[in-house]
Design an enzyme around this catalytic site. Structure first.
Site, PDB file in Angstrom:
ATOM      1  CD  GLU A   6     -12.398 -46.354  -5.744  1.00 12.71           C
ATOM      2  OE1 GLU A   6     -13.563 -46.461  -6.430  1.00 12.71           O
ATOM      3  OE2 GLU A   6     -11.947 -47.239  -4.923  1.00 12.71           O
ATOM      4  N   GLY A  30      -8.469 -53.799  -2.258  1.00  7.83           N
ATOM      5  CA  GLY A  30      -8.293 -55.208  -3.177  1.00  7.83           C
ATOM      6  C   GLY A  30      -9.589 -55.825  -2.758  1.00  7.83           C
ATOM      7  CE  LYS A  80     -13.546 -45.702  -1.740  1.00  6.59           C
ATOM      8  NZ  LYS A  80     -12.911 -47.018  -1.611  1.00  6.59           N
ATOM      9  CE  LYS A 140     -10.437 -45.604   0.753  1.00  5.49           C
ATOM     10  NZ  LYS A 140      -9.122 -46.014   0.222  1.00  5.49           N
ATOM     11  CB  THR A 183     -12.703 -55.389  -7.676  1.00  2.00           C
ATOM     12  OG1 THR A 183     -12.265 -54.609  -9.030  1.00  2.00           O
ATOM     13  CG2 THR A 183     -11.453 -55.625  -7.000  1.00  2.00           C
ATOM     14  N   GLY A 210      -5.779 -54.402  -9.631  1.00  2.00           N
ATOM     15  CA  GLY A 210      -7.293 -54.291  -8.943  1.00  2.00           C
ATOM     16  C   GLY A 210      -7.449 -53.393  -7.942  1.00  2.00           C
ATOM     17  CG  ASP A 212     -10.418 -43.633  -2.468  1.00  2.00           C
ATOM     18  OD1 ASP A 212     -11.624 -43.831  -2.529  1.00  2.00           O
ATOM     19  OD2 ASP A 212      -9.551 -44.010  -1.561  1.00  2.00           O
ATOM     20  CD  GLU A 219     -14.636 -52.059   9.531  1.00  2.00           C
ATOM     21  OE1 GLU A 219     -15.210 -52.112  10.875  1.00  2.00           O
ATOM     22  OE2 GLU A 219     -13.778 -51.244   9.736  1.00  2.00           O
TER      23      GLU A 219
HETATM   24  N1  LIG Z   1     -11.461 -51.931  -5.278  1.00  2.54           N
HETATM   25  C1  LIG Z   1     -11.274 -51.737  -4.076  1.00  2.54           C
HETATM   26  O1  LIG Z   1     -10.223 -51.955  -3.534  1.00  2.54           O
HETATM   27  C2  LIG Z   1     -12.131 -51.144  -3.252  1.00  2.54           C
HETATM   28  C3  LIG Z   1     -11.737 -51.065  -1.620  1.00  2.54           C
HETATM   29  C4  LIG Z   1     -12.392 -50.356  -0.640  1.00  2.54           C
HETATM   30  C5  LIG Z   1     -13.682 -49.792  -1.330  1.00  2.54           C
HETATM   31  N2  LIG Z   1     -14.159 -50.040  -2.575  1.00  2.54           N
HETATM   32  C6  LIG Z   1     -15.578 -49.371  -2.924  1.00  2.54           C
HETATM   33  O2  LIG Z   1     -16.160 -50.539  -3.402  1.00  2.54           O
HETATM   34  C7  LIG Z   1     -17.039 -50.300  -4.300  1.00  2.54           C
HETATM   35  C8  LIG Z   1     -17.128 -50.926  -5.464  1.00  2.54           C
HETATM   36  O3  LIG Z   1     -15.748 -50.995  -5.992  1.00  2.54           O
HETATM   37  P1  LIG Z   1     -15.111 -52.018  -6.951  1.00  2.54           P
HETATM   38  O4  LIG Z   1     -13.710 -51.581  -7.150  1.00  2.54           O
HETATM   39  O5  LIG Z   1     -15.610 -53.133  -6.841  1.00  2.54           O
HETATM   40  O6  LIG Z   1     -15.848 -51.400  -8.373  1.00  2.54           O
HETATM   41  P2  LIG Z   1     -16.006 -52.155  -9.827  1.00  2.54           P
HETATM   42  O7  LIG Z   1     -14.976 -53.256 -10.107  1.00  2.54           O
HETATM   43  O8  LIG Z   1     -15.831 -51.141 -10.857  1.00  2.54           O
HETATM   44  O9  LIG Z   1     -17.445 -52.774  -9.772  1.00  2.54           O
HETATM   45  C9  LIG Z   1     -18.631 -52.180  -9.955  1.00  2.54           C
HETATM   46  C10 LIG Z   1     -19.759 -53.007 -10.029  1.00  2.54           C
HETATM   47  O10 LIG Z   1     -20.941 -52.250 -10.116  1.00  2.54           O
HETATM   48  C11 LIG Z   1     -21.541 -52.467 -11.432  1.00  2.54           C
HETATM   49  N3  LIG Z   1     -22.230 -51.125 -11.871  1.00  2.54           N
HETATM   50  C12 LIG Z   1     -21.555 -50.062 -11.533  1.00  2.54           C
HETATM   51  N4  LIG Z   1     -22.505 -49.132 -12.174  1.00  2.54           N
HETATM   52  C13 LIG Z   1     -23.444 -49.743 -12.255  1.00  2.54           C
HETATM   53  C14 LIG Z   1     -24.866 -49.365 -13.010  1.00  2.54           C
HETATM   54  N5  LIG Z   1     -25.091 -47.896 -13.388  1.00  2.54           N
HETATM   55  N6  LIG Z   1     -25.831 -49.997 -13.258  1.00  2.54           N
HETATM   56  C15 LIG Z   1     -25.535 -51.400 -13.069  1.00  2.54           C
HETATM   57  N7  LIG Z   1     -24.403 -51.904 -12.369  1.00  2.54           N
HETATM   58  C16 LIG Z   1     -23.504 -51.001 -12.284  1.00  2.54           C
HETATM   59  C17 LIG Z   1     -20.376 -52.881 -12.458  1.00  2.54           C
HETATM   60  O11 LIG Z   1     -21.081 -53.620 -13.479  1.00  2.54           O
HETATM   61  P3  LIG Z   1     -20.042 -54.336 -14.715  1.00  2.54           P
HETATM   62  O12 LIG Z   1     -19.508 -55.326 -13.897  1.00  2.54           O
HETATM   63  O13 LIG Z   1     -21.185 -55.028 -15.506  1.00  2.54           O
HETATM   64  O14 LIG Z   1     -19.231 -53.336 -14.927  1.00  2.54           O
HETATM   65  C18 LIG Z   1     -19.774 -53.891 -11.593  1.00  2.54           C
HETATM   66  O15 LIG Z   1     -20.292 -54.984 -11.298  1.00  2.54           O
HETATM   67  C19 LIG Z   1     -16.904 -48.591  -4.659  1.00  2.54           C
HETATM   68  O16 LIG Z   1     -17.787 -47.874  -4.037  1.00  2.54           O
HETATM   69  C20 LIG Z   1     -15.438 -48.602  -4.075  1.00  2.54           C
HETATM   70  O17 LIG Z   1     -15.314 -47.225  -3.603  1.00  2.54           O
HETATM   71  C21 LIG Z   1     -13.565 -50.633  -3.392  1.00  2.54           C
END
Ligand SMILES: NC(=O)c1ccc[n+]([C@@H]2O[C@H](COP(=O)([O-])OP(=O)(O)OC[C@H]3O[C@@H](n4cnc5c(N)ncnc54)[C@H](OP(=O)(O)O)[C@@H]3O)[C@@H](O)[C@H]2O)c1
Length: 334
Positions: free
Chosen positions: A188, A300, A103, A203, A13, A185, A199, A127
């Site tokens: 988590e 997001g 976080k 934070k 995401t 999206g 979560d 950030e």
């Molecule tokens: N989503 C939000 O709104 C948001 C907001 C603030 C902070 N965050 C933080 O941002 C970070 C990412 O969140 P996200 O929502 O983008 O997560 P996500 O959509 O689950 O994406 C995770 C990515 O990492 C890859 N990945 C995970 N474990 C892996 C491993 N062991 N080896 C190789 N690749 C791996 C996944 O590969 P695949 O694509 O192949 O599965 C995917 O591309 C997290 O720390 C989350 O807490 C998210």
């Protein structure tokens, strides 16, 4: 134009949002920072899936290949403690600037990671780890540095707020509202972290470290989630002119700091009650500045990638200058 190569760990995401933002903002960033970013390597689990804006030869699922020698900035958007922790530590030991939105990792290991960054002359931008697109880390780090922060109260979890808003406004059940938040999206990968309040607690730990100068262990936060909230409880609160929000709170009591996350009923006009859908609201009280309210989209792809890209641009300032970085042969040619 200085080319800066990024090792992108995670292209889900937020990582996907960052790739899109880098492409859309290419000219603006070139004009404002004099750099052009390039993806050196992109770590994902599933390399067979196409990723918009990423050439397939840049993709790898091998952790040991994720940070090639010519990567100058590492952006960690994997989530979870491992392999994120191992990769972030390795990057910091190499003295590379690291940007993360993780976080969970910071709440568990922040103190150690910042010490490692300092010992190796590296920077660690975070950030995106709290508040999504709301620049609360910058505010606490910079503008409010001279204040003694007395308290902080916040709606920090977009998913919970989307669920509570949908349950209240559309009369949805908890399960239906959760599914909607996941499809949009916001949630988590492990939605239990969101709805269980953990979560928001992560934070809160990160923001409290900035506001109060103290890394509290996540286990010290008193946490209650929203799983038990019913549409009826929300309707009853509404009938009383009140709204229910998952509130993360940090309060000084003399020398002690009390951290908690729990659903709380608030008067409708309270700044936290005005948080709708994925909005985050953070109310900070400083001894000199008084009460400040920060608000914006807290989850997001777009808002979080915005925060991450801001840190990436800051990290450019810490890079060796072009002359020092270019191979001597190229310097002669130029
Ligand atoms: N989503 C939000 O709104 C948001 C907001 C603030 C902070 N965050 C933080 O941002 C970070 C990412 O969140 P996200 O929502 O983008 O997560 P996500 O959509 O689950 O994406 C995770 C990515 O990492 C890859 N990945 C995970 N474990 C892996 C491993 N062991 N080896 C190789 N690749 C791996 C996944 O590969 P695949 O694509 O192949 O599965 C995917 O591309 C997290 O720390 C989350 O807490 C998210």
């Amino acid at each position: 134009m200085r080319r800066v190569r990024i090792a992108l760990l995670g292209c889900g995401t937020v990582g996907g949002g960052l790739v899109r933002l880098l492409a859309a903002g290419r000219e603006r960033i070139a004009a404002s920072h004099g750099v052009e970013f390039e993806l050196a390597r992109v770590l994902v689990r599933d390399v067979s899936r196409a990723r918009e804006g990423v050439s397939p030869e840049r993709l790898t699922s091998r952790v040991d290949e994720a940070m090639p020698d010519d990567a100058e900035i590492v952006v960690e958007l994997l989530g979870g403690l491992e392999p994120a922790g191992t990769l972030v530590r390795a990057a910091l030991r190499r003295g590379l600037p690291v940007v993360t939105a993780n976080k969970a990792l910071l709440a568990e290991h922040g103190r150690e990671l910042f010490a490692l960054a300092r010992a190796n002359g590296a920077t660690l931008g975070f950030e995106g780890s709290a508040g999504g697109g709301v620049p609360i880390v910058r505010a606490l780090r910079g503008g409010l540095a001279g204040n003694r922060i007395e308290s902080m109260e916040a709606v920090l979890n977009g998913t919970c707020n989307v669920i509570l808003t949908r349950m209240e406004q559309d009369g949805m059940s908890f399960a239906e509202a959760l599914r909607g938040a996941q499809e949009a999206g916001f949630a988590e990968a492990d939605a239990g972290l969101d709805v269980g309040g953990h979560d928001a607690a992560h934070k809160l730990v990160v923001l409290s470290a900035l506001a109060f100068g103290h890394w509290a262990p996540p286990s010290s936060v008193n946490v209650r989630g929203i799983e038990a909230v019913t549409p009826q409880a929300l309707a009853d609160a509404r009938a009383r002119g009140r709204a229910l929000r998952l509130v993360a709170s940090a309060q000084r009591w003399g020398a002690a700091l009390e951290l908690s996350v729990a659903p709380r009923e608030l008067p409708r006009e309270h700044p936290l009650a005005r948080a709708a859908m994925e909005q985050n609201v953070i109310v900070v009280r400083g001894d000199t500045v008084g009460e400040l309210v920060f608000t914006g989209r807290g989850a997001g792809a777009g808002p979080t990638a915005t925060a991450v890209l801001g840190d990436v641009c800051d990290a450019v300032a810490a890079l060796p200058r072009l002359e020092a970085w270019m191979p001597p042969a190229m310097m002669r040619a130029g």
